[in-house]
Design a protein around this motif. Structure first.
Motif, PDB file in Angstrom:
ATOM      1  N   GLU A   3     -48.637  85.239 -53.246  1.00  0.00           N
ATOM      2  CA  GLU A   3     -49.780  85.688 -52.441  1.00  0.00           C
ATOM      3  C   GLU A   3     -50.380  86.978 -52.976  1.00  0.00           C
ATOM      4  O   GLU A   3     -51.243  87.563 -52.326  1.00  0.00           O
ATOM      5  CB  GLU A   3     -49.350  85.868 -50.989  1.00  0.00           C
ATOM      6  CG  GLU A   3     -48.897  84.583 -50.317  1.00  0.00           C
ATOM      7  CD  GLU A   3     -48.532  84.781 -48.859  1.00  0.00           C
ATOM      8  OE1 GLU A   3     -49.404  84.571 -47.998  1.00  0.00           O
ATOM      9  OE2 GLU A   3     -47.367  85.160 -48.589  1.00  0.00           O
ATOM     10  N   ARG A   9     -51.687  79.119 -51.232  1.00  0.00           N
ATOM     11  CA  ARG A   9     -51.047  80.437 -51.436  1.00  0.00           C
ATOM     12  C   ARG A   9     -50.214  80.828 -50.217  1.00  0.00           C
ATOM     13  O   ARG A   9     -49.093  81.317 -50.343  1.00  0.00           O
ATOM     14  CB  ARG A   9     -52.116  81.498 -51.708  1.00  0.00           C
ATOM     15  CG  ARG A   9     -52.864  81.316 -53.003  1.00  0.00           C
ATOM     16  CD  ARG A   9     -53.842  82.454 -53.253  1.00  0.00           C
ATOM     17  NE  ARG A   9     -54.793  82.058 -54.279  1.00  0.00           N
ATOM     18  CZ  ARG A   9     -56.062  81.761 -54.068  1.00  0.00           C
ATOM     19  NH1 ARG A   9     -56.567  81.841 -52.842  1.00  0.00           N
ATOM     20  NH2 ARG A   9     -56.829  81.389 -55.068  1.00  0.00           N
ATOM     21  N   THR A  10     -50.778  80.612 -49.036  1.00  0.00           N
ATOM     22  CA  THR A  10     -50.044  80.952 -47.818  1.00  0.00           C
ATOM     23  C   THR A  10     -48.780  80.113 -47.700  1.00  0.00           C
ATOM     24  O   THR A  10     -47.698  80.623 -47.375  1.00  0.00           O
ATOM     25  CB  THR A  10     -50.941  80.744 -46.589  1.00  0.00           C
ATOM     26  OG1 THR A  10     -52.099  81.580 -46.694  1.00  0.00           O
ATOM     27  CG2 THR A  10     -50.193  81.085 -45.312  1.00  0.00           C
ATOM     28  N   SER A  41     -44.476  81.248 -47.876  1.00  0.00           N
ATOM     29  CA  SER A  41     -43.407  80.939 -46.925  1.00  0.00           C
ATOM     30  C   SER A  41     -42.480  79.837 -47.434  1.00  0.00           C
ATOM     31  O   SER A  41     -41.598  79.389 -46.703  1.00  0.00           O
ATOM     32  CB  SER A  41     -44.014  80.512 -45.580  1.00  0.00           C
ATOM     33  OG  SER A  41     -44.840  79.366 -45.735  1.00  0.00           O
TER      34      SER A  41
END
Length: 527
Positions: A466, A515-516, A520
């Motif tokens: 990110e 990307r997010t 995670s």
């Protein structure tokens, strides 16, 4: 408009161990008109992927090229389809080889036995390039690759528009083992080849490519047979005797459906390497002689020797199993790469600072069972047509979320690829099979697979998926000038580095979410 129908020359891409090898056929687009070339409807040998190429890779082509193809099964002709000319030879020494050709992006058209073409140059000062030809690739059947460990092979740009192209035969040094063993034919009834219902609790039971493969019911594939993964050895690289799925899968069958992500943590992250340019060998380890990788990083091959090395043996804890340290990746042997095409050993970066996301264009109507054939055809095109040393992309992902190893050298190593002109020396390239510019939409499975793969690859070098990174352009790319400091996302689209529509509008618009998701991902550093 001048038309010519040359005899199709064909050449085996390499040894096939009894299977039908990939072949490259060519048709010359000769003529005296400096602005136009055409080929009337012409019967050919069977092919499934097509492109246009010319003699000098330094000559860019400004114009249009359209083709029509005849389906081998039905005899029906397709509509006219445009070819994409947003391709440049690598800015590294690989792109300076004498037999590197200029070429369009390859277009997957499925099994075809006829072609029609028209090529028109734009503008008053533009002419059709010299030695223009159609390049048609038959991917063959699955070829069990004979790895030559980087020994000189028979691949680069050898196809010619004659009945007997200038093939150079080679004797591969030895077989390239797959990263997983096939299930034995006498396997006990309580250990079926499909995903087991009585799998151990520490082994994922879904078919997701980021865990253990096995379920072939999901995604968009049609009837793709799964291959059971081999058991990951603990502290050993020997051949496993137990076919029970491992918590560290090494190969995923096309057609699987990623719906779950593992929740346990990776066992470790190698130390970052320096950020200077690529080298032809890893600073702390020799270039592998066997291009078939391990999907589990064993050590960081660039920069200073890490003080610790990720353990392949589960930790001492008895309260929770160890999670896989890498997404499941189908090896080159798994998709049938012909290693005799690869002439030279891989080169390596000091660090992977970014991942560029691409699409292969072509069609979105492929079955996931066809993914290995598509990749075999791209390998043959990149070597036989473009004249590159190996396939350009480091990884492929299909619409079912299956991840495939691309360029040889080790999936856990920073292999120098040929995918993003101007930024190859800092990055890894992931290409999604399909066209995402003209209406195609990336599936949830594909986006999850790209996110997990990018998180893992960047995490090997301590890079956040990110974050942003500033890289120095190694060439004029149409977006950046040579030497310019380019600030990019660590997961970027091809168009961020080079003037192109790739990876297509819908895939590019999905990158913020990817990307997010990568941030995670269980494969991201620190998760």
């Amino acid at each position: 408009m001048t038309a010519v129908a040359a005899s199709a020359g064909g050449e085996d891409a390499g040894p096939g161990d009894g299977a039908r090898s990939a072949k490259a056929h060519v048709l010359a687009l000769d003529g005296k008109d400096p602005k136009k070339r055409a080929l009337p409807r012409t019967g050919t040998q069977t092919f499934s992927l097509i492109g246009v190429s010319w003699e000098d890779s330094g000559d860019s082509f400004e114009g249009t090229a359209q083709i029509r193809t005849r389906a081998a099964t039905t005899g029906e002709w397709s509509g006219w389809r445009d070819l994409d000319f947003e391709v440049r030879a690598p800015e590294s020494a690989e792109g300076e080889e004498p037999d590197v050709r200029g070429a369009s992006e390859p277009l997957w058209v499925g099994a075809s036995d006829g072609v029609e073409a028209r090529v028109v140059a734009d503008g008053e000062e533009t002419a059709v390039p010299d030695a223009l030809r159609l390049d048609m690739i038959d991917p063959g059947e699955t070829v069990k690759g004979k790895g030559n460990g980087g020994a000189k092979g028979s691949g680069k740009g050898g196809a010619k528009p004659t009945a007997s192209p200038d093939a150079t035969q080679t004797t591969p040094a030895g077989p390239a083992p797959e990263t997983s063993d096939p299930a034995p034919t006498d396997a006990p009834t309580d250990a079926p080849t499909d995903a087991p219902t009585d799998a151990p609790t520490d082994a994922p039971t879904t078919g997701m490519p980021s865990t253990a493969p096995g379920d072939t019911s999901g995604g968009s594939g049609s009837g793709e047979a799964s291959q059971p993964p081999s058991e990951e050895p603990t502290g050993s690289t020997g051949t496993p005797e137990d076919p029970t799925p491992s918590t560290t899968p090494t190969e995923s069958a096309p057609g699987t459906d990623p719906t779950e992500a593992p929740t346990d943590e990776p066992t470790g992250t190698p130390t970052d390497g320096p950020t200077d340019g690529p080298s032809t060998e890893p600073p702390t380890s020799e270039a592998p002689t066997d291009p078939t990788p391990s999907t589990v990083p064993t050590e960081e091959p660039t920069g200073p020797t890490p003080t610790t090395e990720p353990s392949r043996t589960p930790g001492p804890s008895t309260t929770a199993p160890t999670a896989p340290t890498a997404p499941a990746i189908v090896s080159r042997a798994g998709w049938g790469a012909d290693e005799s095409l690869v002439q030279n050993p891989p080169s390596y970066l000091n660090k992977v600072d970014a991942v560029f996301v691409h699409h292969t264009a072509g069609t979105n109507d492929y079955a996931c069972a066809d993914s290995p054939a598509i990749i075999r055809a791209i390998l043959t095109y990149h070597v036989r047509t473009n004249g590159w040393n190996d396939i350009g992309y480091n990884f492929f992902v299909d619409k079912c979320g299956t991840v495939f190893e691309g360029r040889a050298g080790g999936v856990d190593r920073p292999v120098l690829g040929a995918h993003t002109y101007g930024f190859n020396s800092y990055s890894s390239g992931i290409s999604l099979l399909g066209d995402y510019e003209t209406g195609g939409t990336p599936t949830a499975a594909a986006k999850q697979a790209i996110a997990d793969l990018a998180a893992w690859k960047l995490g090997l070098h301590g890079v956040s998926p990110e974050a942003k990174v500033t890289l120095t352009a190694a060439a004029d790319t149409g977006v950046w000038t040579k030497g310019q400091a380019a600030t990019l996302n660590t997961i970027s689209g091809h168009r961020d580095g080079y003037a192109t529509l790739c990876p297509g509008a819908t895939l590019y618009s999905a990158l913020p979410g990817i990307r997010t998701t990568a941030g995670s991902s269980p494969y991201a550093t620190g998760n």
